[in-house]
Scaffold this motif. Structure first.
Motif, PDB file in Angstrom:
ATOM      1  N   MET A 116     -25.449   3.782  14.907  1.00 48.67           N
ATOM      2  CA  MET A 116     -24.904   4.049  13.573  1.00 48.67           C
ATOM      3  C   MET A 116     -23.509   4.661  13.684  1.00 48.67           C
ATOM      4  N   ARG A 117     -23.366   5.606  14.604  1.00 45.75           N
ATOM      5  CA  ARG A 117     -22.082   6.293  14.767  1.00 45.75           C
ATOM      6  C   ARG A 117     -21.000   5.345  15.284  1.00 45.75           C
ATOM      7  N   PHE A 118     -21.361   4.478  16.220  1.00 44.71           N
ATOM      8  CA  PHE A 118     -20.385   3.526  16.761  1.00 44.71           C
ATOM      9  C   PHE A 118     -19.886   2.575  15.672  1.00 44.71           C
ATOM     10  N   VAL A 119     -20.812   2.031  14.876  1.00 48.33           N
ATOM     11  CA  VAL A 119     -20.427   1.100  13.808  1.00 48.33           C
ATOM     12  C   VAL A 119     -19.509   1.788  12.805  1.00 48.33           C
ATOM     13  N   ARG A 120     -19.879   3.009  12.409  1.00 45.34           N
ATOM     14  CA  ARG A 120     -19.067   3.732  11.423  1.00 45.34           C
ATOM     15  C   ARG A 120     -17.656   3.969  11.954  1.00 45.34           C
ATOM     16  N   HIS A 121     -17.556   4.408  13.191  1.00 46.53           N
ATOM     17  CA  HIS A 121     -16.236   4.727  13.749  1.00 46.53           C
ATOM     18  C   HIS A 121     -15.376   3.480  13.881  1.00 46.53           C
ATOM     19  N   ILE A 122     -15.976   2.371  14.308  1.00 42.07           N
ATOM     20  CA  ILE A 122     -15.208   1.130  14.490  1.00 42.07           C
ATOM     21  C   ILE A 122     -14.627   0.661  13.166  1.00 42.07           C
ATOM     22  N   ILE A 123     -15.478   0.530  12.143  1.00 37.29           N
ATOM     23  CA  ILE A 123     -14.973  -0.025  10.889  1.00 37.29           C
ATOM     24  C   ILE A 123     -14.051   0.955  10.172  1.00 37.29           C
ATOM     25  N   GLN A 124     -14.304   2.263  10.348  1.00 38.91           N
ATOM     26  CA  GLN A 124     -13.419   3.246   9.721  1.00 38.91           C
ATOM     27  C   GLN A 124     -12.034   3.203  10.353  1.00 38.91           C
ATOM     28  N   GLN A 125     -11.972   3.082  11.685  1.00 38.08           N
ATOM     29  CA  GLN A 125     -10.675   3.025  12.364  1.00 38.08           C
ATOM     30  C   GLN A 125      -9.909   1.756  11.999  1.00 38.08           C
ATOM     31  N   ILE A 126     -10.622   0.640  11.877  1.00 36.92           N
ATOM     32  CA  ILE A 126      -9.961  -0.606  11.478  1.00 36.92           C
ATOM     33  C   ILE A 126      -9.427  -0.477  10.057  1.00 36.92           C
ATOM     34  N   ALA A 127     -10.226   0.111   9.165  1.00 34.24           N
ATOM     35  CA  ALA A 127      -9.787   0.289   7.776  1.00 34.24           C
ATOM     36  C   ALA A 127      -8.527   1.142   7.710  1.00 34.24           C
ATOM     37  N   ILE A 128      -8.485   2.209   8.494  1.00 39.31           N
ATOM     38  CA  ILE A 128      -7.300   3.069   8.510  1.00 39.31           C
ATOM     39  C   ILE A 128      -6.091   2.304   9.028  1.00 39.31           C
ATOM     40  N   SER A 129      -6.275   1.549  10.109  1.00 43.48           N
ATOM     41  CA  SER A 129      -5.143   0.810  10.690  1.00 43.48           C
ATOM     42  C   SER A 129      -4.626  -0.273   9.755  1.00 43.48           C
ATOM     43  N   GLN A 130      -5.521  -0.837   8.944  1.00 45.32           N
ATOM     44  CA  GLN A 130      -5.128  -1.881   8.006  1.00 45.32           C
ATOM     45  C   GLN A 130      -4.698  -1.312   6.653  1.00 45.32           C
ATOM     46  N   GLN A 190     -13.920  -9.712  13.757  1.00 42.62           N
ATOM     47  CA  GLN A 190     -12.581  -9.457  14.288  1.00 42.62           C
ATOM     48  C   GLN A 190     -12.408  -8.012  14.745  1.00 42.62           C
ATOM     49  N   CYS A 191     -13.368  -7.171  14.417  1.00 41.99           N
ATOM     50  CA  CYS A 191     -13.171  -5.730  14.599  1.00 41.99           C
ATOM     51  C   CYS A 191     -13.161  -5.282  16.050  1.00 41.99           C
ATOM     52  N   SER A 192     -13.976  -5.908  16.903  1.00 42.17           N
ATOM     53  CA  SER A 192     -14.039  -5.451  18.296  1.00 42.17           C
ATOM     54  C   SER A 192     -12.672  -5.476  18.957  1.00 42.17           C
ATOM     55  N   GLU A 193     -12.029  -6.645  18.936  1.00 45.78           N
ATOM     56  CA  GLU A 193     -10.746  -6.767  19.626  1.00 45.78           C
ATOM     57  C   GLU A 193      -9.685  -5.863  18.998  1.00 45.78           C
ATOM     58  N   LEU A 194      -9.697  -5.748  17.683  1.00 47.57           N
ATOM     59  CA  LEU A 194      -8.747  -4.845  17.027  1.00 47.57           C
ATOM     60  C   LEU A 194      -9.012  -3.400  17.432  1.00 47.57           C
ATOM     61  N   TYR A 195     -10.277  -3.048  17.574  1.00 45.56           N
ATOM     62  CA  TYR A 195     -10.661  -1.667  17.863  1.00 45.56           C
ATOM     63  C   TYR A 195     -10.198  -1.231  19.248  1.00 45.56           C
ATOM     64  N   VAL A 225       0.838  -1.198   0.000  1.00 43.54           N
ATOM     65  CA  VAL A 225       0.000   0.000   0.000  1.00 43.54           C
ATOM     66  C   VAL A 225       0.872   1.246   0.000  1.00 43.54           C
ATOM     67  N   ARG A 226       1.884   1.263   0.858  1.00 46.69           N
ATOM     68  CA  ARG A 226       2.753   2.436   0.961  1.00 46.69           C
ATOM     69  C   ARG A 226       3.584   2.635  -0.311  1.00 46.69           C
ATOM     70  N   THR A 227       4.062   1.526  -0.887  1.00 47.55           N
ATOM     71  CA  THR A 227       4.872   1.608  -2.110  1.00 47.55           C
ATOM     72  C   THR A 227       4.044   2.130  -3.276  1.00 47.55           C
ATOM     73  N   GLY A 273      -1.967  -9.258  -2.420  1.00 45.80           N
ATOM     74  CA  GLY A 273      -3.294  -9.656  -1.963  1.00 45.80           C
ATOM     75  C   GLY A 273      -4.024  -8.481  -1.346  1.00 45.80           C
ATOM     76  N   SER A 274      -4.868  -8.751  -0.366  1.00 41.55           N
ATOM     77  CA  SER A 274      -5.591  -7.686   0.329  1.00 41.55           C
ATOM     78  C   SER A 274      -5.767  -8.080   1.783  1.00 41.55           C
ATOM     79  N   SER A 275      -5.959  -7.059   2.622  1.00 44.26           N
ATOM     80  CA  SER A 275      -6.160  -7.312   4.043  1.00 44.26           C
ATOM     81  C   SER A 275      -7.507  -7.991   4.236  1.00 44.26           C
ATOM     82  N   LYS A 276      -7.520  -9.073   4.979  1.00 45.00           N
ATOM     83  CA  LYS A 276      -8.734  -9.845   5.176  1.00 45.00           C
ATOM     84  C   LYS A 276      -9.193  -9.725   6.623  1.00 45.00           C
ATOM     85  N   VAL A 277      -9.948  -8.672   6.897  1.00 42.08           N
ATOM     86  CA  VAL A 277     -10.476  -8.466   8.245  1.00 42.08           C
ATOM     87  C   VAL A 277     -11.989  -8.564   8.184  1.00 42.08           C
TER      88      VAL A 277
END
Length: 432
Positions: free
Chosen positions: A217-231, A141-146, A87-89, A133-137
């Motif tokens: 709605m806000r909690f779900v959005r924030h959780i998955i958005q933060q996981i997406a950013i971290s991955q 799995q999101c709760s513990e990662l979050y 991703v960075r490259t 490939g791609s990140s497979k989350v």
């Protein structure tokens, strides 16, 4: 008409299915212990055979490379780090990273642009041609990662505060999964969010509040958005949730009338145990939140001072609702009586919400709730109204309530003597 069996067998692995072309290749026996799929099937998303061959060639190059890497390492544990590096490259070379599945759906011009880059390193090839490939989350799995990503928001909370912070977020994500299924983050669509909103809308008919629905709605959005950013997933979930908030009700929790508290409520609390009765008295003449009263330590209760007061403040392992919640409140009336009878505090190690639920139920049983909307928390609203009725300055009211003040903060706040002057005017009469 192109026939499935006549195209690319043994060469490009191109097959036709239902008018569209697919890439299809069996997993070789020498790698089957590492890649447990029987075969690889990928839609090429085109009706053109020429485009299908180009896209299939890209797929096959990376599928073969993936198998070679598996054989070399005998493991797939390093794939996640390879993905993030890719991703960075890709970004460094002016492209967003796309997996080979996503790459095959791009406009041919962009594919050609990627192929024309001087690919002088293995990492660059992976980054531009989707080989990592791609990140497979998955959602489950999101709760513990979050929790690991938001540690800064939990570090100074008490065990109860942590539970109270985590539980509604976990419940919101669990509800979302129950509606849309356990998907990979990349698979979440606007349709999924609309399905979740429809499910919440059904709950509104059963008494769920619009405010609570918006929070989910806000909690779900924030959780998955933060996981997406971290991955390092290049997914913006905000548009998927856009313009879906529920309209909030204008109905707020009603206050008790001050005369009702003085003449009806306070004299008739004998059905409560001693501690709960004293807590109600403390709230009535301080306007403090239930959690704030239970959060006081003995050193926060200053009965020996010239002006007795309580000091609501944060400490290690205990966090206030807001920064402006820290304050000193002079003790008068029923609050002074309550803390004089319990100078060490109220030692509530459990959930303050259980106190609220129990007291509200018992108030109902004894006919001390004028409406079902009245609750023990209404005493805080009453406290504010009482200060307004005597025309106390808004700054004094905010200071006593622990409300955020508009504008920058200057100075130390109002002196205890000043706050005492106003509180003495509204203090409830106590038993002699």
């Amino acid at each position: 008409m192109v026939h499935r069996r006549s195209i690319g067998l043994g060469k490009n692995y191109v097959y036709q299915r239902g008018g569209k072309f697919i890439y299809r290749r069996r997993v070789p026996s020498e790698v089957s212990h590492l890649d447990t799929r029987k075969e690889v099937k990928i839609s090429l998303k085109t009706h053109s055979y020429q485009e299908a061959v180009i896209r299939s060639t890209i797929y096959d190059r990376q599928v073969q490379k993936f198998w070679n890497d598996l054989i070399e390492t005998q493991s797939s544990n390093n794939l996640e780090s390879r993905y993030k590096k890719a991703v960075r490259t890709a970004r460094a070379n002016g492209f967003s990273y796309k997996s080979i599945e996503e790459l095959a759906t791009l406009d041919l011009n962009e594919i050609v642009e990627r192929l024309l880059v001087d690919i002088d390193q293995k990492e660059k090839a992976e980054a531009l041609l989707g080989g990592a490939g791609s990140s497979k989350v998955k959602l489950t799995q999101c709760s513990e990662l979050y929790w690991g990503l938001v540690h800064d928001q939990l570090v100074n909370k008490s065990p109860h505060q942590i539970r109270k912070w985590k539980n509604p977020r976990k419940a919101a994500l669990d509800s979302f999964i129950s509606v849309v299924g356990d998907k990979y983050l990349q698979q979440i669509t606007r349709k999924d969010i609309l399905s979740f909103r429809s499910w919440l809308n059904d709950k509104l008919r059963l008494g769920f509040s619009p405010s609570s629905a918006n929070k989910q709605m806000r909690f779900v959005r924030h959780i998955i958005q933060q996981i997406a950013i971290s991955q390092e997933l290049e997914i913006d979930f905000d548009p998927l949730f856009a313009k879906l908030n529920f309209k909030l009700s204008n109905i707020s929790r009603p206050p008790f009338e001050a005369s009702y508290v003085q003449n009806k409520l306070l004299p008739n609390l004998g059905f409560l145990n001693e501690r709960d009765r004293l807590v109600v008295m403390a709230i009535a003449d301080t306007g403090a939140r239930i959690s704030e009263v239970f959060g006081l330590r003995p050193e926060d209760i200053r009965l020996e001072e010239d002006i007795p007061f309580i000091w609501i403040r944060a400490r290690k392992g205990y966090e206030l609702k807001t920064e402006s919640s820290e304050r000193k409140i002079p003790l008068v009336g029923t609050a002074l009586q309550a803390f004089s009878n319990s100078p060490g505090g109220f030692n509530h190690s459990g959930n303050p919400d259980s106190f609220s639920g129990n007291v509200n139920k018992r108030l109902s049983n004894h006919g001390l709730r004028p409406t079902p909307q009245h609750s023990i928390y209404s005493l805080r609203h009453t406290f504010k109204d009482r200060l307004r009725d005597i025309e106390a300055p808004e700054e004094i009211i905010d200071d006593l309530m622990g409300h955020k003040k508009s504008g920058p903060k200057y100075g130390r706040g109002h002196r205890l003597e000043t706050k005492l002057k106003w509180l003495e005017k509204i203090a409830y009469r106590t038993e002699s």
